[in-house]
Design a protein around this motif. Structure first.
Motif, short mmCIF file in Angstrom:
data_model
loop_
_atom_site.label_atom_id
_atom_site.label_comp_id
_atom_site.label_asym_id
_atom_site.label_seq_id
_atom_site.Cartn_x
_atom_site.Cartn_y
_atom_site.Cartn_z
N LYS A 141 0.83 -1.20 0.00
CA LYS A 141 0.00 0.00 0.00
C LYS A 141 0.87 1.25 0.00
O LYS A 141 0.56 2.23 -0.70
CB LYS A 141 -0.94 0.00 1.20
N LYS A 142 1.96 1.22 0.75
CA LYS A 142 2.85 2.38 0.79
C LYS A 142 3.56 2.57 -0.56
O LYS A 142 3.71 3.70 -1.03
CB LYS A 142 3.87 2.21 1.92
N ILE A 143 3.98 1.47 -1.16
CA ILE A 143 4.63 1.56 -2.47
C ILE A 143 3.65 2.13 -3.50
O ILE A 143 4.00 3.01 -4.30
CB ILE A 143 5.13 0.17 -2.93
N SER A 144 2.42 1.63 -3.48
CA SER A 144 1.41 2.09 -4.43
C SER A 144 1.14 3.57 -4.24
O SER A 144 1.02 4.33 -5.22
CB SER A 144 0.12 1.28 -4.26
N PHE A 145 1.02 3.99 -2.98
CA PHE A 145 0.73 5.39 -2.73
C PHE A 145 1.86 6.28 -3.23
O PHE A 145 1.61 7.33 -3.84
CB PHE A 145 0.51 5.66 -1.24
N ARG A 146 3.10 5.88 -3.01
CA ARG A 146 4.23 6.69 -3.47
C ARG A 146 4.20 6.88 -4.98
O ARG A 146 4.47 7.98 -5.49
CB ARG A 146 5.54 6.01 -3.05
N PHE A 147 3.86 5.81 -5.71
CA PHE A 147 3.79 5.93 -7.17
C PHE A 147 2.65 6.85 -7.60
O PHE A 147 2.85 7.77 -8.39
CB PHE A 147 3.60 4.55 -7.81
N PHE A 148 1.45 6.60 -7.06
CA PHE A 148 0.30 7.39 -7.50
C PHE A 148 0.43 8.84 -7.06
O PHE A 148 -0.02 9.74 -7.79
CB PHE A 148 -1.00 6.79 -6.96
N PHE A 149 1.02 9.09 -5.91
CA PHE A 149 1.23 10.47 -5.47
C PHE A 149 2.13 11.19 -6.47
O PHE A 149 1.83 12.32 -6.89
CB PHE A 149 1.86 10.50 -4.08
N SER A 150 3.23 10.54 -6.86
CA SER A 150 4.16 11.16 -7.80
C SER A 150 3.53 11.32 -9.18
O SER A 150 3.64 12.38 -9.81
CB SER A 150 5.43 10.30 -7.91
N TYR A 151 2.85 10.27 -9.64
CA TYR A 151 2.30 10.28 -10.99
C TYR A 151 1.18 11.30 -11.14
O TYR A 151 1.21 12.15 -12.05
CB TYR A 151 1.78 8.89 -11.35
N PHE A 152 0.18 11.24 -10.27
CA PHE A 152 -0.96 12.16 -10.38
C PHE A 152 -0.55 13.61 -10.15
O PHE A 152 -1.08 14.51 -10.80
CB PHE A 152 -2.06 11.75 -9.40
N SER A 153 0.40 13.83 -9.23
CA SER A 153 0.84 15.21 -8.97
C SER A 153 1.48 15.81 -10.22
O SER A 153 1.21 16.96 -10.58
CB SER A 153 1.83 15.23 -7.81
N LEU A 154 2.34 15.01 -10.88
CA LEU A 154 2.98 15.50 -12.10
C LEU A 154 1.96 15.70 -13.22
O LEU A 154 2.04 16.67 -13.97
CB LEU A 154 4.06 14.52 -12.54
N PHE A 155 1.03 14.79 -13.34
CA PHE A 155 0.03 14.90 -14.41
C PHE A 155 -0.80 16.17 -14.23
O PHE A 155 -1.05 16.90 -15.20
CB PHE A 155 -0.88 13.67 -14.43
N ILE A 156 -1.25 16.43 -13.01
CA ILE A 156 -2.04 17.63 -12.75
C ILE A 156 -1.23 18.88 -13.04
O ILE A 156 -1.73 19.87 -13.58
CB ILE A 156 -2.55 17.63 -11.30
N LEU A 157 0.05 18.84 -12.68
CA LEU A 157 0.92 19.99 -12.89
C LEU A 157 1.13 20.28 -14.36
O LEU A 157 1.12 21.44 -14.80
CB LEU A 157 2.28 19.73 -12.21
N LEU A 158 1.31 19.21 -15.15
CA LEU A 158 1.67 19.38 -16.56
C LEU A 158 0.49 19.30 -17.52
O LEU A 158 0.60 19.73 -18.67
CB LEU A 158 2.71 18.32 -16.95
#
Length: 432
Positions: A16-33
């Motif tokens: 769960k922690k690994i998954s959250f780290r990926f989705f946090f990074s991925y979605f944050s960058l997608f929203i930004l860009l």
């Protein structure tokens, strides 16, 4: 709704922690860009990072996919360009790399409840505001306009899949209203107490939009897919409870997303910010959509010579004699003027040719220049007769051309699609 939140001492599993780290990074960058106007005035921030990636992404495309040609980075009306796909791949690479580094550095955290709150807030705003914006323009039938002259005189076989979808969706005001209200219902995502109910609606809405984009080749596949994935990510925390409730009829209790303890002043600030945001999006958004609709209506009404012109007779005079010899103009069937810059000529053999158009209302002149390589050009003077008769006069290859047409303004009466109307009772299916 049970508002009891999980304790900060809750231990998350390693996966769960690994998954959250990926989705946090991925979605944050997608929203930004790829903000796409979801956050008001966010472009001032996002454009800085976009410009950085304009130089970075082409290198990724060349390294991983062997793309040697220059990848266009500017707007094109499509959200599924080569640049967009390589950008999403780049975001995924960065998210994977970030997850690895994060996992090596942070081995003590029991959970990421506080970060989950801020990520979920970002996603709720992104999905919610995006769908509200799309919904408002559907409610007033601005995104999918009624079929134009050129659409109605086009055969089904000549339409692209996207053109067919736009005609289908734009035909009905009622269906536009239905779609729009379903998307505006995403406002429920902005409140934690109504989040789960709002997500159920939003998942169905985004799934339908995604399906249309995929199966009708609409170039918004990447964005609609991410809206669906974001909604699914938010719903994941309640998925097991929904499964137990709907399929095993077990009683369940929903909990609100954990909210970190804030000072009273900051809580007041958040409430005020939410009120202002909702007022802006719903209030200004509605006003702006209505204003755009009104401008569109006025532009159509003010368009000189707007209409469908059916060619009834072509007279060609060579010197002092009237000639019956065929010319290119003899092949004209219809002239369509439904845009301030373009006109469409339909030929009797089914061919169509687009022209740029210039109209001088004072001189009563009409100039047509083809957009194709043949560079055909015509200049006519025009005058109106009686009973819808409309005349064009000019020169073509030094010959005097006179064209008699029948002008139609209310084109809806001429087509079954737009004059059939609604019927409660049908003794037999009216399928044509």
């Amino acid at each position: 709704m049970n508002t009891i939140s999980p304790s900060e001492n809750t231990h998350w599993s390693f996966l769960k922690k690994i998954s959250f780290r990926f989705f946090f990074s991925y979605f944050s960058l997608f929203i930004l860009l790829q903000n796409n106007g979801a956050y008001p005035y966010f472009g001032f921030i996002g454009n800085f990072f976009k410009n950085l990636f304009y130089n970075f992404v082409p290198g990724i495309g060349k390294t991983f996919f062997g793309i040697e040609v220059k990848i266009p980075t500017g707007p094109s009306g499509s959200g599924d360009t080569t640049y967009d796909y390589v950008l999403v791949f780049s975001i995924a690479l960065i998210a994977i790399f970030s997850t690895l580094i994060w996992s090596l550095i942070d081995k003590k955290s029991k959970n990421y409840l506080k970060m989950y709150y801020w990520l979920s807030l970002s996603l709720r705003l992104y999905v919610g505001l995006m769908l509200i914006n799309y919904g408002l323009v559907k409610v007033i039938q601005l995104q999918f306009s009624p079929p134009s002259f050129s659409r109605l005189t086009q055969t089904f076989g000549e339409a692209s899949p996207m053109g067919l979808a736009w005609t289908f969706l734009g035909f009905s005001k009622g269906y536009n209203l239905f779609m729009g209200l379903a998307e505006v219902a995403a406002v429920l995502l902005l409140f934690r107490r109504t989040l789960t109910f709002g997500l159920i609606i939003t998942l169905m809405t985004t799934a339908n939009v995604m399906a249309v984009n995929y199966f009708y080749d609409v170039p918004v596949k990447l964005l609609s897919t991410h809206l669906f994935l974001m909604a699914a990510f938010l719903f994941a925390r309640d998925f097991n409870k929904a499964w137990q409730f709907f399929f095993f009829r077990k009683p369940v209790s929903l909990t609100s997303i954990y909210q970190p303890p804030f000072k009273k002043g900051f809580k007041i600030f958040l409430i005020a910010a939410k009120i202002l945001l909702l007022s802006y999006v719903l209030g200004y958004g509605t006003i702006n959509a209505m204003a755009s609709k009104e401008r569109s209506i006025q532009a159509k009404a003010a368009l000189p010579l707007r209409g469908l012109y059916e060619i009834e007779e072509v007279s060609i005079q060579k010197g002092k004699e009237i000639s019956d010899s065929p010319t290119e103009i003899n092949g004209w069937k219809n002239l369509l003027i439904d845009h301030k810059e373009y006109a469409l000529i339909q030929y009797k053999n089914g061919e169509k040719l687009w022209f740029t158009v210039k109209i001088d209302s004072l001189a009563k002149s009409l100039q047509l220049k083809s957009t194709s390589a043949d560079l055909k050009e015509y200049t006519f003077t025009y005058h109106e007769g009686v009973d819808g008769d409309f005349y064009l006069n000019g020169l073509y290859n030094k010959d005097t051309i006179s064209i008699k047409t029948k002008r139609t303004l209310d084109y809806r009466e001429k087509f079954l699609l737009t004059n059939r109307g609604f019927h409660w009772i049908n003794e037999v299916p009216f399928n044509r």
